[in-house]
Design a protein around this motif. Structure first.
Motif, PDB file in Angstrom:
ATOM      1  N   GLY A 127       0.811  -1.206   0.000  1.00 10.68           N
ATOM      2  CA  GLY A 127       0.000   0.000   0.000  1.00 10.68           C
ATOM      3  C   GLY A 127       0.847   1.259   0.000  1.00 10.68           C
ATOM      4  O   GLY A 127       2.075   1.208   0.009  1.00 10.68           O
ATOM      5  N   VAL A 128       0.174   2.404   0.004  1.00 10.64           N
ATOM      6  CA  VAL A 128       0.856   3.700   0.000  1.00 10.64           C
ATOM      7  C   VAL A 128       0.504   4.439   1.284  1.00 10.64           C
ATOM      8  O   VAL A 128      -0.676   4.653   1.583  1.00 10.64           O
ATOM      9  CB  VAL A 128       0.446   4.553  -1.216  1.00 10.64           C
ATOM     10  CG1 VAL A 128       1.195   5.878  -1.210  1.00 10.64           C
ATOM     11  CG2 VAL A 128       0.698   3.801  -2.516  1.00 10.64           C
ATOM     12  N   LEU A 129       1.518   4.836   2.042  1.00 12.56           N
ATOM     13  CA  LEU A 129       1.346   5.575   3.276  1.00 12.56           C
ATOM     14  C   LEU A 129       2.057   6.910   3.137  1.00 12.56           C
ATOM     15  O   LEU A 129       3.233   6.961   2.754  1.00 12.56           O
ATOM     16  CB  LEU A 129       1.922   4.785   4.456  1.00 12.56           C
ATOM     17  CG  LEU A 129       1.735   5.381   5.847  1.00 12.56           C
ATOM     18  CD1 LEU A 129       0.259   5.395   6.240  1.00 12.56           C
ATOM     19  CD2 LEU A 129       2.546   4.591   6.876  1.00 12.56           C
ATOM     20  N   VAL A 130       1.354   8.007   3.442  1.00 13.58           N
ATOM     21  CA  VAL A 130       1.948   9.326   3.262  1.00 13.58           C
ATOM     22  C   VAL A 130       1.441  10.261   4.351  1.00 13.58           C
ATOM     23  O   VAL A 130       0.247  10.261   4.679  1.00 13.58           O
ATOM     24  CB  VAL A 130       1.627   9.892   1.852  1.00 13.58           C
ATOM     25  CG1 VAL A 130       0.132   9.947   1.590  1.00 13.58           C
ATOM     26  CG2 VAL A 130       2.262  11.262   1.641  1.00 13.58           C
ATOM     27  N   GLN A 131       2.352  11.037   4.920  1.00  8.95           N
ATOM     28  CA  GLN A 131       1.954  12.044   5.896  1.00  8.95           C
ATOM     29  C   GLN A 131       1.717  13.357   5.170  1.00  8.95           C
ATOM     30  O   GLN A 131       2.586  13.862   4.449  1.00  8.95           O
ATOM     31  CB  GLN A 131       3.015  12.229   6.981  1.00  8.95           C
ATOM     32  CG  GLN A 131       2.565  13.193   8.075  1.00  8.95           C
ATOM     33  CD  GLN A 131       3.496  13.218   9.271  1.00  8.95           C
ATOM     34  OE1 GLN A 131       4.638  12.753   9.203  1.00  8.95           O
ATOM     35  NE2 GLN A 131       3.017  13.749  10.384  1.00  8.95           N
ATOM     36  N   LEU A 132       0.525  13.923   5.393  1.00  7.54           N
ATOM     37  CA  LEU A 132       0.181  15.204   4.767  1.00  7.54           C
ATOM     38  C   LEU A 132       0.530  16.380   5.648  1.00  7.54           C
ATOM     39  O   LEU A 132       0.857  17.467   5.151  1.00  7.54           O
ATOM     40  CB  LEU A 132      -1.319  15.256   4.444  1.00  7.54           C
ATOM     41  CG  LEU A 132      -1.924  14.135   3.605  1.00  7.54           C
ATOM     42  CD1 LEU A 132      -3.366  14.498   3.231  1.00  7.54           C
ATOM     43  CD2 LEU A 132      -1.103  13.857   2.359  1.00  7.54           C
ATOM     44  N   SER A 133       0.430  16.195   6.960  1.00  7.90           N
ATOM     45  CA  SER A 133       0.649  17.297   7.894  1.00  7.90           C
ATOM     46  C   SER A 133       1.128  16.743   9.218  1.00  7.90           C
ATOM     47  O   SER A 133       0.640  15.702   9.678  1.00  7.90           O
ATOM     48  CB  SER A 133      -0.657  18.079   8.098  1.00  7.90           C
ATOM     49  OG  SER A 133      -0.532  19.010   9.152  1.00  7.90           O
ATOM     50  N   ALA A 134       2.072  17.445   9.842  1.00  6.14           N
ATOM     51  CA  ALA A 134       2.547  17.061  11.167  1.00  6.14           C
ATOM     52  C   ALA A 134       1.705  17.684  12.261  1.00  6.14           C
ATOM     53  O   ALA A 134       1.906  17.399  13.442  1.00  6.14           O
ATOM     54  CB  ALA A 134       4.003  17.474  11.343  1.00  6.14           C
ATOM     55  N   GLY A 135       0.714  18.516  11.878  1.00  9.85           N
ATOM     56  CA  GLY A 135      -0.137  19.190  12.857  1.00  9.85           C
ATOM     57  C   GLY A 135       0.549  20.402  13.445  1.00  9.85           C
ATOM     58  O   GLY A 135       1.735  20.671  13.201  1.00  9.85           O
ATOM     59  N   ASP A 136      -0.203  21.157  14.241  1.00  9.42           N
ATOM     60  CA  ASP A 136       0.366  22.381  14.840  1.00  9.42           C
ATOM     61  C   ASP A 136       0.882  22.150  16.244  1.00  9.42           C
ATOM     62  O   ASP A 136       1.299  23.096  16.923  1.00  9.42           O
ATOM     63  CB  ASP A 136      -0.667  23.508  14.822  1.00  9.42           C
ATOM     64  CG  ASP A 136      -1.854  23.245  15.752  1.00  9.42           C
ATOM     65  OD1 ASP A 136      -1.909  22.156  16.373  1.00  9.42           O
ATOM     66  OD2 ASP A 136      -2.724  24.129  15.862  1.00  9.42           O
ATOM     67  N   GLY A 137       0.842  20.907  16.706  1.00  8.49           N
ATOM     68  CA  GLY A 137       1.352  20.575  18.031  1.00  8.49           C
ATOM     69  C   GLY A 137       0.343  20.697  19.144  1.00  8.49           C
ATOM     70  O   GLY A 137       0.642  20.365  20.301  1.00  8.49           O
ATOM     71  N   SER A 138      -0.881  21.133  18.832  1.00  8.37           N
ATOM     72  CA  SER A 138      -1.882  21.338  19.876  1.00  8.37           C
ATOM     73  C   SER A 138      -2.615  20.058  20.254  1.00  8.37           C
ATOM     74  O   SER A 138      -3.286  20.026  21.285  1.00  8.37           O
ATOM     75  CB  SER A 138      -2.894  22.395  19.425  1.00  8.37           C
ATOM     76  OG  SER A 138      -3.644  21.938  18.302  1.00  8.37           O
ATOM     77  N   MET A 139      -2.514  19.028  19.416  1.00 10.30           N
ATOM     78  CA  MET A 139      -3.236  17.774  19.690  1.00 10.30           C
ATOM     79  C   MET A 139      -2.294  16.583  19.517  1.00 10.30           C
ATOM     80  O   MET A 139      -2.508  15.705  18.673  1.00 10.30           O
ATOM     81  CB  MET A 139      -4.446  17.655  18.761  1.00 10.30           C
ATOM     82  CG  MET A 139      -5.433  18.804  18.889  1.00 10.30           C
ATOM     83  SD  MET A 139      -6.862  18.648  17.782  1.00 10.30           S
ATOM     84  CE  MET A 139      -7.770  17.304  18.559  1.00 10.30           C
ATOM     85  N   PRO A 140      -1.237  16.522  20.321  1.00 10.02           N
ATOM     86  CA  PRO A 140      -0.279  15.412  20.180  1.00 10.02           C
ATOM     87  C   PRO A 140      -0.935  14.070  20.507  1.00 10.02           C
ATOM     88  O   PRO A 140      -1.777  13.968  21.405  1.00 10.02           O
ATOM     89  CB  PRO A 140       0.805  15.758  21.207  1.00 10.02           C
ATOM     90  CG  PRO A 140       0.104  16.615  22.222  1.00 10.02           C
ATOM     91  CD  PRO A 140      -0.892  17.417  21.440  1.00 10.02           C
ATOM     92  N   GLY A 141      -0.580  13.055  19.734  1.00  7.97           N
ATOM     93  CA  GLY A 141      -1.111  11.723  19.966  1.00  7.97           C
ATOM     94  C   GLY A 141      -2.527  11.527  19.474  1.00  7.97           C
ATOM     95  O   GLY A 141      -3.120  10.469  19.722  1.00  7.97           O
ATOM     96  N   ASP A 142      -3.088  12.520  18.801  1.00 10.87           N
ATOM     97  CA  ASP A 142      -4.465  12.388  18.307  1.00 10.87           C
ATOM     98  C   ASP A 142      -4.512  12.682  16.808  1.00 10.87           C
ATOM     99  O   ASP A 142      -5.405  13.378  16.325  1.00 10.87           O
ATOM    100  CB  ASP A 142      -5.410  13.319  19.061  1.00 10.87           C
ATOM    101  CG  ASP A 142      -6.866  12.894  18.919  1.00 10.87           C
ATOM    102  OD1 ASP A 142      -7.106  11.707  18.610  1.00 10.87           O
ATOM    103  OD2 ASP A 142      -7.757  13.742  19.108  1.00 10.87           O
ATOM    104  N   GLY A 143      -3.544  12.142  16.095  1.00  5.50           N
ATOM    105  CA  GLY A 143      -3.531  12.293  14.649  1.00  5.50           C
ATOM    106  C   GLY A 143      -4.669  11.539  14.001  1.00  5.50           C
ATOM    107  O   GLY A 143      -5.307  10.671  14.617  1.00  5.50           O
TER     108      GLY A 143
END
Length: 347
Positions: free
Chosen positions: A49-65
């Protein structure tokens, strides 16, 4: 090119690449190139399959990607025998229904890289010869593939290089009407793959970041039940399967809407996720329906069965005639795209 044009371009492109379960490399190679062209760094998983990260987030919700899942694999067939008269016996890949396979053109891929064409028919398919044509139950025991080659024996077929285990792909017959209907085999789930590409493109072009980290996983074994069972990135707390929305008797969804699934044959989806999707759809003015699917299973349920501790949801553009010659609408595609944008907040 606007979002709608891009997604229609992509759904046509991926539908044109044969990719039944277990035979997805060519389609995966296409997706990898497309993600790279959009500015991402996709990975190919060991399962393919294909796995890709689009955004690392702004850091306000760690562990809740959040992980968006769609599947690239489709239904299809496999050669499981060559008859004495040179015709092929098939076994299904996934839920390919013989009633919907009759009179379809096919491509047969050998392991040596040769491709032959043929047609899937009922055995003894001439109505003027077979008096039991209408009464014969369609099953893989009563169906066969006629090769478009001058072969009339098992030996002649083997001389072409065709053997048991060769992949048989059905022509998708893709068309988009002026009125906006998208008709094709395998909109389940290549329409959703195009929508996820559209989301990835729009996010990149916006220059914004998301509150939560966002990944996409394009799986390749959903039609046989274990597509989403692996490759959940660390830090993911929620997974949304983007798959076809069911359209049919007793259901509310239409082809021009996005369906939010509350429950399917695997049980209820996470209540807070379903509620959050409904709230987001209402706030953004997205045309949606909430439904319960009687005969359905999704990638994200495979993710949970594999032991992932996360919340889960399922959405998708309305698709009629699932596992047959399917039909959706550009409005359903755009409603699904709009719901993804509304649900995943950007800052």
């Amino acid at each position: 090119m606007n979002d709608q044009e891009y997604m229609l371009q992509q759904v046509k492109a991926v539908l044109a690449i044969d990719s039944p379960s277990g035979f997805t490399k060519n389609a995966v190679d296409y997706l990898v190139k497309e993600y790279k062209a959009l500015g991402y760094e996709p990975q190919v998983t060991r399962k393919g399959g294909v796995l890709v990260q689009l955004s690392a987030g702004d850091g306000s919700m760690p562990g809740d990607g959040i992980l968006q899942e769609a599947h690239l694999d489709t239904l299809g067939g496999m050669v499981c025998g060559v008859k004495a008269n040179g015709r092929l016996r098939l076994t299904a890949l996934g839920g390919m229904n013989p009633n919907n396979a009759e009179a379809e053109n096919v491509r047969i891929y050998t392991r040596e890289g040769k491709v032959y064409t043929g047609v899937c028919q009922l055995t003894d398919a001439s109505v003027h010869v077979n008096g039991d044509y209408s009464k014969t139950e369609r099953s893989w025991d009563t169906m066969e593939v006629l090769l478009d080659e001058m072969v009339f024996s098992e030996a002649e077929v083997h001389a072409l290089g065709i053997e048991n285990g060769d992949i048989v792909c059905f022509d998708p017959r893709t068309t988009v009407t002026e009125s906006g209907y998208i008709k094709s085999r395998f909109l389940d789930d290549k329409l959703s793959v195009a929508i996820l590409l559209g989301y990835a493109r729009a996010l990149k072009e916006s220059g914004k970041t998301t509150r939560r980290a966002v990944w996409q996983h394009i799986t390749v074994f959903e039609e046989v039940g274990h597509g989403g069972s692996a490759s959940v990135p660390e830090g993911v707390g929620e997974a949304i399967s983007v798959d076809m929305g069911c359209v049919g008797e007793g259901l509310a969804c239409k082809e021009h809407q996005v369906s939010i699934c509350a429950k399917d044959s695997g049980g209820p989806y996470h209540y807070e996720v379903v509620s959050g999707l409904v709230t987001a759809a209402k706030a953004a003015g997205v045309d949606y329906a909430v439904d319960v699917y009687p005969h359905y299973g999704s990638d994200v349920e495979a993710t949970l069965r594999a032991g992932a501790d996360l919340r889960h949801g399922l959405i998708g553009a309305g698709v009629y005639a699932s596992h047959g010659y399917e039909r959706s609408h550009v409005k359903g595609m755009m409603a699904t795209f709009a719901l993804l944008n509304a649900y995943i907040e950007t800052v």
